[in-house]
Design a protein around this motif. Structure first.
Motif, short mmCIF file in Angstrom:
data_model
loop_
_atom_site.label_atom_id
_atom_site.label_comp_id
_atom_site.label_asym_id
_atom_site.label_seq_id
_atom_site.Cartn_x
_atom_site.Cartn_y
_atom_site.Cartn_z
N TRP A 145 10.42 -9.39 -19.05
CA TRP A 145 9.20 -9.38 -18.23
C TRP A 145 8.48 -8.07 -18.43
CZ3 TRP A 145 8.12 -12.80 -13.68
CH2 TRP A 145 8.90 -13.96 -13.70
N PHE A 146 7.18 -8.07 -18.11
CA PHE A 146 6.35 -6.86 -18.25
C PHE A 146 6.11 -6.25 -16.87
CE2 PHE A 146 2.21 -4.79 -18.16
CZ PHE A 146 2.36 -3.87 -19.18
N SER A 147 6.38 -4.94 -16.75
CA SER A 147 6.13 -4.26 -15.48
C SER A 147 4.72 -3.70 -15.50
CB SER A 147 7.09 -3.08 -15.29
OG SER A 147 8.40 -3.52 -15.43
N THR A 148 3.87 -4.20 -14.62
CA THR A 148 2.45 -3.85 -14.70
C THR A 148 2.14 -2.45 -14.17
OG1 THR A 148 2.04 -4.75 -12.51
CG2 THR A 148 1.74 -6.26 -14.38
N GLY A 149 2.99 -1.93 -13.27
CA GLY A 149 2.64 -0.66 -12.61
C GLY A 149 1.70 -0.87 -11.44
N ASP A 150 1.31 -2.13 -11.18
CA ASP A 150 0.48 -2.43 -10.01
C ASP A 150 1.37 -2.84 -8.85
OD1 ASP A 150 -2.26 -2.14 -10.91
OD2 ASP A 150 -1.84 -3.81 -12.27
N ILE A 151 0.98 -2.40 -7.66
CA ILE A 151 1.71 -2.78 -6.45
C ILE A 151 0.97 -3.96 -5.82
CG2 ILE A 151 2.58 -1.97 -4.21
CD1 ILE A 151 3.78 -0.53 -6.67
N ALA A 152 1.74 -4.99 -5.46
CA ALA A 152 1.10 -6.22 -4.98
C ALA A 152 1.92 -6.85 -3.86
CB ALA A 152 0.97 -7.20 -6.15
N VAL A 153 1.30 -7.82 -3.19
CA VAL A 153 2.05 -8.73 -2.32
C VAL A 153 1.72 -10.14 -2.78
CG1 VAL A 153 2.01 -7.19 -0.29
CG2 VAL A 153 0.22 -8.91 -0.55
N ILE A 154 2.66 -11.06 -2.51
CA ILE A 154 2.44 -12.48 -2.83
C ILE A 154 2.76 -13.25 -1.54
CG2 ILE A 154 3.13 -14.43 -4.29
CD1 ILE A 154 4.13 -12.42 -6.40
N ASP A 155 1.90 -14.19 -1.19
CA ASP A 155 2.19 -14.91 0.06
C ASP A 155 2.93 -16.22 -0.25
OD1 ASP A 155 0.39 -16.87 -0.62
OD2 ASP A 155 -1.09 -16.38 0.92
N ALA A 156 3.25 -16.95 0.82
CA ALA A 156 4.07 -18.15 0.66
C ALA A 156 3.39 -19.21 -0.20
CB ALA A 156 4.40 -18.73 2.04
N GLU A 157 2.06 -19.20 -0.24
CA GLU A 157 1.35 -20.18 -1.10
C GLU A 157 1.22 -19.70 -2.54
OE1 GLU A 157 -1.72 -19.92 1.83
OE2 GLU A 157 0.20 -20.34 2.78
N GLY A 158 1.72 -18.49 -2.80
CA GLY A 158 1.66 -17.96 -4.16
C GLY A 158 0.42 -17.13 -4.43
N PHE A 159 -0.40 -16.88 -3.40
CA PHE A 159 -1.60 -16.05 -3.56
C PHE A 159 -1.21 -14.59 -3.72
CE2 PHE A 159 -6.21 -16.89 -2.95
CZ PHE A 159 -6.18 -18.21 -3.37
N HIS A 160 -1.90 -13.88 -4.63
CA HIS A 160 -1.57 -12.48 -4.93
C HIS A 160 -2.66 -11.55 -4.41
CE1 HIS A 160 1.07 -14.55 -7.64
NE2 HIS A 160 1.49 -13.45 -8.24
N ARG A 161 -2.21 -10.42 -3.87
CA ARG A 161 -3.15 -9.35 -3.49
C ARG A 161 -2.70 -8.08 -4.20
NH1 ARG A 161 -4.08 -5.64 0.81
NH2 ARG A 161 -2.18 -6.20 1.93
N ILE A 162 -3.59 -7.44 -4.93
CA ILE A 162 -3.25 -6.18 -5.62
C ILE A 162 -3.55 -5.05 -4.63
CG2 ILE A 162 -3.65 -4.73 -7.67
CD1 ILE A 162 -2.61 -7.60 -8.32
N VAL A 163 -2.52 -4.29 -4.31
CA VAL A 163 -2.66 -3.28 -3.25
C VAL A 163 -3.02 -1.91 -3.84
CG1 VAL A 163 -1.41 -2.14 -1.36
CG2 VAL A 163 -1.07 -4.57 -1.81
N GLY A 164 -2.56 -1.63 -5.04
CA GLY A 164 -2.86 -0.33 -5.66
C GLY A 164 -2.02 -0.13 -6.90
N ARG A 165 -2.09 1.09 -7.44
CA ARG A 165 -1.29 1.43 -8.63
C ARG A 165 -0.10 2.26 -8.18
NH1 ARG A 165 -1.72 -0.61 -13.63
NH2 ARG A 165 -0.38 1.10 -14.20
N GLU A 166 0.98 2.13 -8.92
CA GLU A 166 2.17 2.92 -8.62
C GLU A 166 1.91 4.40 -8.88
OE1 GLU A 166 6.73 1.85 -9.40
OE2 GLU A 166 5.54 2.22 -11.19
N SER A 167 1.17 4.70 -9.95
CA SER A 167 0.94 6.10 -10.33
C SER A 167 -0.47 6.55 -9.98
CB SER A 167 1.16 6.26 -11.84
OG SER A 167 0.71 7.52 -12.24
N VAL A 168 -0.58 7.74 -9.37
CA VAL A 168 -1.92 8.28 -9.09
C VAL A 168 -2.60 8.74 -10.38
CG1 VAL A 168 -1.43 9.11 -6.75
CG2 VAL A 168 -1.02 10.63 -8.70
#
Ligand code: MLC
Ligand code: AMP
Length: 469
Positions: A348-371
């Motif tokens: 798998w590829f690690s994007t470096g993006d921080i996200a949440v996924i909800d029960a329906e599979g919807f994704h929200r990108i919260v930010g980047r791991e690195s400043v």
């Protein structure tokens, strides 16, 4: 024989209209194919060719020529400075340069003749061949070459076409740079695969978007925000079928502004040079402000917590987003160690993006791991690369670069520098001419010293806090 990557060029339907218009220049598909073949004839035998990716019809012809011939194309940013261009050409080992000659070029150069035609036919190259090497910034060091295969491009374009019901009846309008996946892969190769005419406005300007009368529009959030600030142009877009935003987070007020002015809730999609487009809302699905939607066909996603465990899809647990998809890159050119750093043991590829996924599979990108990874106007810029460029200047003793919130650009680059004789406009120009114009700091702050921890590491969080107080 495999299906041609640029499928629509081989179909003899809809020959009544140009397939590509860039600024004032248009081409029908049979002409584009013959002009591309003329380029292919001239570059035959080369493996890797660099293209000056200025927004113009010549760039489109050059890329088509490379793809016909099975030659890997390296689109070089049109605003690249001397050092950046030199790095890209040396690192990619490009054998030829297509574009205007520069004094610093050490390889043979040729220019596209948009009137040239060749009837030579080229068998469709192996889909596993690299189509493009796109240079992109990491947190440190010089940009890395992202090797993108023909297979990955085809998979990406087919999955977005399915999600957006993108078809040959659409007229695509966009004015994004032709050296990134958004403007080039999605915005040019997408049109040529699907057969939907492209109108490229040279610059992504709201008035030009409005004048182009398309059904499908692509832009980065900065452009959508500028569209909202020009209600007359925005209202003209009400006739479109889809407005698509990507490359950076679309602020909720811009989403709502577009919905209000055009009556269209924008489609948000998420992507990355290394993965191409992987998550999107759908034409016939929910469009939720602040969320980028569901994995595209063939894409799997998961979240990994800081502790290394898989995070639940509960809409609130944060994790680093990992992707498995047929659209993944082949690796960073000649950098297996860097490729390994972003690849998990199970591929798998690690994007470096921080996200949440909800029960329906919807994704929200919260930010980047690195400043140290900054997104400004939709451009990805590594803080380390700008710091390195600043340190090349004789007046600079120390430098630290951060991205701060900016209502127009999403993030704006600020450089903190230590040095006695720093001339601020000169330093901004120095980065613009050596690196590239879009990587220049928008502001230089001269300080006596930079905040450091006990190990001597610069504490960027303190700089960011100071900026906001
Ligand atoms: C200013 N200029 C200078 C300068 N200062 N030139 C030289 N030296 C200096 N010191 C000039 C520029 O030449 C230009 O002139 C003008 O100022 C403005 O340039 P800019 O500052 O770069 O424009 P700006 O308004 O900030 O651009 C906003 C923007 C741009 C949105 C148009 O950021 C943009 O095109 N973004 C798109 C990025 C993108 O496509 N990203 C996709 C990455 S792929 P002039 O005369 O030329 O105007 C990706 C994956 C995915 O993320 O999911 O899609
Ligand atoms: P690039 O490598 O230039 O292709 O940039 C990829 C990065 O852009 C991703 O890792 C994200 O941080 C960001 N990005 C792309 N699309 C979106 C989006 N819709 N929402 C939030 N961030 C995005």
């Amino acid at each position: 024989m495999p299906r041609p990557l640029l499928t629509s060029l081989y179909r003899d339907d809809r020959t009544d209209r140009p397939i590509v218009t860039v600024g004032e220049q248009s081409m029908h598909k049979e002409d584009l194919l013959l002009a591309g073949a003329a380029v292919a004839d001239r570059i035959a035998g080369a493996k890797i060719v660099a293209i000056d990716a200025t927004a113009g019809i010549d760039t489109v012809i050059a890329v088509v020529g490379c793809l016909l011939a099975g030659v890997t194309a390296v689109p070089v940013p049109s605003d690249s400075g001397i050092a950046e261009r030199r790095h890209i050409l040396a690192d990619s080992r490009a054998e030829l340069w297509i574009g205007p000659r520069h004094d610093d070029l050490t390889i043979v150069s040729l220019t596209v003749d948009s009137n040239a035609r060749s009837s030579a036919t080229y068998p469709e190259p192996d889909p596993n061949l690299p189509a493009l090497i796109i240079y992109t910034s990491g947190t440190t060091g010089s940009p890395k070459g992202v090797v993108v295969s023909r297979r990955a491009i085809a998979a990406c374009l087919d999955s977005v076409a399915q999600a957006w019901q993108w078809n040959a009846e659409d007229t695509l309008v966009q004015g994004l740079p032709l050296f990134h996946i958004h403007g080039l892969i999605l915005g040019v190769l997408g049109a040529l695969r699907i057969g939907s005419p492209l109108v490229h406005t040279v610059r992504p300007d709201p008035k030009r978007y409005a004048a182009a009368a398309g059904t499908l529009y692509f832009a980065v959030p900065t452009v959508w925000s500028r569209v909202c600030a020009d209600p007359v142009s925005a209202r003209i877009l009400a006739g479109a079928r889809l407005l698509v935003s990507g490359s950076a987070p679309l602020p909720i007020q811009v989403f709502e502004g577009l919905r209000e002015l055009t009556g269209i809730a924008p489609i948000e999609r998420y992507g990355m040079t290394e993965t191409l487009i992987t998550v999107s809302t759908r034409y016939d699905g929910e469009r939720r402000p602040g969320w980028v939607g569901l994995p595209l066909d063939g894409v799997r996603t998961r979240l990994r917590t800081e502790a290394g465990e898989l995070a639940p899809h509960d809409g609130k647990t944060l994790g680093q987003l990992e992707i498995s998809a047929p659209t993944l890159f082949d690796g960073y050119l000649d950098q297996p160690d860097k490729t390994a750093e972003v690849t998990t043991g199970d591929g798998w590829f690690s994007t470096g993006d921080i996200a949440v996924i909800d029960a329906e599979g919807f994704h929200r990108i919260v930010g980047r791991e690195s400043v140290d990874m900054i997104k400004s106007g939709g451009y990805r810029i590594g803080a380390g690369e700008v710091e390195q460029a600043l340190l090349e200047h004789p007046a600079v003793v120390e430098a630290a670069v951060i991205g701060v919130h900016d209502a127009d650009l999403g993030q704006r680059i600020i450089a903190y520098v230590v040095g006695d004789t720093v001339d601020q406009p000169e330093l901004i120009d120095f980065v613009a001419t050596n690196l590239s114009i879009h990587k220049r700091p928008r502001e230089i702050r001269v300080v006596d010293h930079l905040p450091k921890n006990a190990m001597g590491k610069i504490q960027k969080k303190i700089l960011a806090q100071q900026h906001h107080t």
